[in-house]
Design a protein around this motif. Structure first.
Motif, PDB file in Angstrom:
ATOM      1  N   VAL A 262      54.478  27.701 119.031  1.00  0.00           N
ATOM      2  CA  VAL A 262      53.198  28.378 118.804  1.00  0.00           C
ATOM      3  C   VAL A 262      52.078  27.704 119.603  1.00  0.00           C
ATOM      4  CG1 VAL A 262      51.423  28.896 117.076  1.00  0.00           C
ATOM      5  CG2 VAL A 262      53.838  29.256 116.529  1.00  0.00           C
ATOM      6  N   THR A 263      52.056  26.372 119.612  1.00  0.00           N
ATOM      7  CA  THR A 263      51.013  25.640 120.343  1.00  0.00           C
ATOM      8  C   THR A 263      51.118  25.883 121.841  1.00  0.00           C
ATOM      9  OG1 THR A 263      51.097  23.910 118.644  1.00  0.00           O
ATOM     10  CG2 THR A 263      49.955  23.386 120.689  1.00  0.00           C
TER      11      THR A 263
ATOM     12  N   TYR B  26      48.215  27.641 124.248  1.00  0.00           N
ATOM     13  CA  TYR B  26      47.624  26.981 125.417  1.00  0.00           C
ATOM     14  C   TYR B  26      48.323  27.378 126.721  1.00  0.00           C
ATOM     15  CZ  TYR B  26      44.889  23.891 122.408  1.00  0.00           C
ATOM     16  OH  TYR B  26      43.985  23.392 121.508  1.00  0.00           O
ATOM     17  N   TYR B  27      49.024  28.482 126.700  1.00  0.00           N
ATOM     18  CA  TYR B  27      49.834  28.887 127.849  1.00  0.00           C
ATOM     19  C   TYR B  27      49.029  28.922 129.153  1.00  0.00           C
ATOM     20  CZ  TYR B  27      52.225  32.021 131.094  1.00  0.00           C
ATOM     21  OH  TYR B  27      52.781  32.574 132.217  1.00  0.00           O
ATOM     22  N   ARG B  28      47.909  29.639 129.153  1.00  0.00           N
ATOM     23  CA  ARG B  28      47.131  29.779 130.394  1.00  0.00           C
ATOM     24  C   ARG B  28      46.536  28.449 130.850  1.00  0.00           C
ATOM     25  NH1 ARG B  28      46.521  34.802 132.151  1.00  0.00           N
ATOM     26  NH2 ARG B  28      46.945  36.543 130.743  1.00  0.00           N
TER      27      ARG B  28
ATOM     28  N   SER C 249      59.933  22.630 116.048  1.00  0.00           N
ATOM     29  CA  SER C 249      60.179  23.644 117.082  1.00  0.00           C
ATOM     30  C   SER C 249      59.187  24.791 116.976  1.00  0.00           C
ATOM     31  CB  SER C 249      61.610  24.178 116.968  1.00  0.00           C
ATOM     32  OG  SER C 249      62.555  23.144 117.145  1.00  0.00           O
ATOM     33  N   LEU C 250      58.928  25.239 115.765  1.00  0.00           N
ATOM     34  CA  LEU C 250      57.983  26.343 115.564  1.00  0.00           C
ATOM     35  C   LEU C 250      56.562  25.936 115.949  1.00  0.00           C
ATOM     36  CD1 LEU C 250      59.291  27.797 112.166  1.00  0.00           C
ATOM     37  CD2 LEU C 250      59.513  28.823 114.438  1.00  0.00           C
TER      38      LEU C 250
ATOM     39  N   VAL D 214      65.099  26.559 123.448  1.00  0.00           N
ATOM     40  CA  VAL D 214      63.957  27.403 123.815  1.00  0.00           C
ATOM     41  C   VAL D 214      62.754  26.555 124.216  1.00  0.00           C
ATOM     42  CG1 VAL D 214      62.257  29.073 122.971  1.00  0.00           C
ATOM     43  CG2 VAL D 214      64.679  29.368 122.417  1.00  0.00           C
ATOM     44  N   ILE D 215      62.422  25.549 123.399  1.00  0.00           N
ATOM     45  CA  ILE D 215      61.171  24.817 123.624  1.00  0.00           C
ATOM     46  C   ILE D 215      61.281  23.698 124.666  1.00  0.00           C
ATOM     47  CG2 ILE D 215      60.336  25.346 121.315  1.00  0.00           C
ATOM     48  CD1 ILE D 215      60.963  22.422 120.556  1.00  0.00           C
TER      49      ILE D 215
END
Length: 263
Positions: free
Chosen positions: A142-143, A147-149, A137-138, A21-22
Motif C-alpha cells: 500500500v505504501t 508513493y509510486y510517482r 507485505s500489505l 510481489v513486493i
C-alpha cells in the motif's frame, strides 16, 4: 495436488506469493537508483538483528526489523553526506553489519536456528511470523502504491524530482524503511544470503523486455511469483532448500531471457 495437503506448504505458498510481489517492487527502485547492493548491506544488518533475537529470546524477526530499519535510516543519512558516491554508504553499512554480526555470533548457541535464517526456511514459519509477514507485505504494498510517482521520479533523477516539488529526503527515508522491513521480514523465508538476489534478478530479467517503468514493475513481480512458486514446488518434491531453489530458477530464467532478447 499433494502439496496442498500439508498446511505448512500452504502457508509457505501464501507467504512466498506475497513476498514475491513486493520484493521486486523494491528491486525496481534500487536498480534504477543504481544502489543494488543495498539489499546485501541491509541483509547483513538483519543478520545481526536476528542474532540479538536469538540471544535475548525475543522473536528474531522483530529485532531484525528494528535493527534493519535503524540501519536503513543511517544508510540514507550517510548517502546524503556523500552525494554522487552512493556506494560509500552501502559499503559502510555492510561492513558495520558484518562486524556487528561477527561479534554477536560468539553468543549464539542455537546453530540450527541460525542456519535457517542464512539459507531460509519458508516451510518452518511459526503462526506469529506468518501473520506478521502478511501484515508487513500489505503495508509495504500500500505504501509503495501511494508513493509510486514520487519513487519513480527519484529513481531516475533526484534533482529533477526536487524541482518538481517532491520532498526527496522524506521519500528516500520512507523507501529505506520499506526496503529494510521487506528484507528483515524475508530473511526467515528466503534467506539472508540470497534475499538480494530475489530483489535484483526479476528486475534484471524484466528490463530486457524494454516495456517502461510501470510494466517493468508488473513483469518483475510476475517473474518473482514464478520463481518463488516454482522453487517451492520443486523443493517440496525433490527435497531441496526452498531459498536456493528459488534463486537458481531465477538465474536460469535470466540466462534464457538474455539469450532470447539479444540486442
Amino acid at each position: 495436488m499433494e502439496i496442498f495437503q500439508y498446511s505448512y506448504m500452504v502457508k509457505a505458498l501464501i507467504i512466498g506469493f506475497m513476498l514475491a510481489v513486493i520484493i521486486p517492487f523494491m528491486g525496481v527502485v534500487v536498480v534504477n537508483k543504481k544502489i543494488s547492493l543495498v539489499g546485501d548491506a541491509l541483509s547483513h544488518v538483519s543478520l545481526a538483528g536476528i542474532m540479538i533475537g536469538l540471544i535475548t529470546g525475543i522473536t528474531p524477526m522483530y529485532t531484525a526489523v528494528l535493527i534493519c530499519v535503524i540501519a536503513g535510516l543511517i544508510l540514507e543519512y550517510i548517502r546524503r553526506k556523500f552525494p554522487g558516491y552512493q556506494e560509500i554508504s552501502t559499503a559502510i553499512i555492510m561492513s558495520g553489519g558484518i562486524g556487528f554480526a561477527s561479534v554477536l555470533s560468539g553468543f549464539v548457541k542455537t546453530a540450527a536456528n541460525f542456519e535457517s535464517y542464512l539459507f531460509g526456511s519458508i516451510v518452518a514459519i511459526a503462526d506469529s511470523e506468518f501473520y506478521m509477514i502478511i501484515a508487513v507485505s500489505l503495508v509495504v504494498f500500500v505504501t509503495f502504491i501511494y508513493y509510486y510517482r514520487d519513487l519513480m521520479h527519484i529513481s531516475f533523477d533526484e534533482t529533477g524530482a526536487r524541482l518538481a516539488g517532491i520532498k526527496v529526503e522524506r521519500v528516500n527515508s520512507i523507501f529505506m524503511v520499506l526496503i529494510a522491513v521487506t528484507i528483515s521480514a524475508s530473511a526467515r523465508t528466503v534467506g539472508i544470503l540470497i534475499i538480494s538476489s530475489l530483489m535484483v534478478i526479476p528486475v534484471a530479467s524484466a528490463m530486457k523486455f524494454n516495456q517502461g517503468y510501470f510494466r517493468t514493475i508488473v513483469i518483475s513481480s510476475l517473474l518473482g511469483i514464478f520463481f518463488t512458486m516454482s522453487g517451492l514446488v520443486i523443493s517440496f518434491y525433490l527435497g531441496l532448500k526452498p531459498g536456493g531453489s528459488i534463486v537458481l530458477i531465477g538465474v536460469l530464467t535470466l540466462l534464457i531471457v538474455l539469450l532470447i532478447r539479444k540486442e
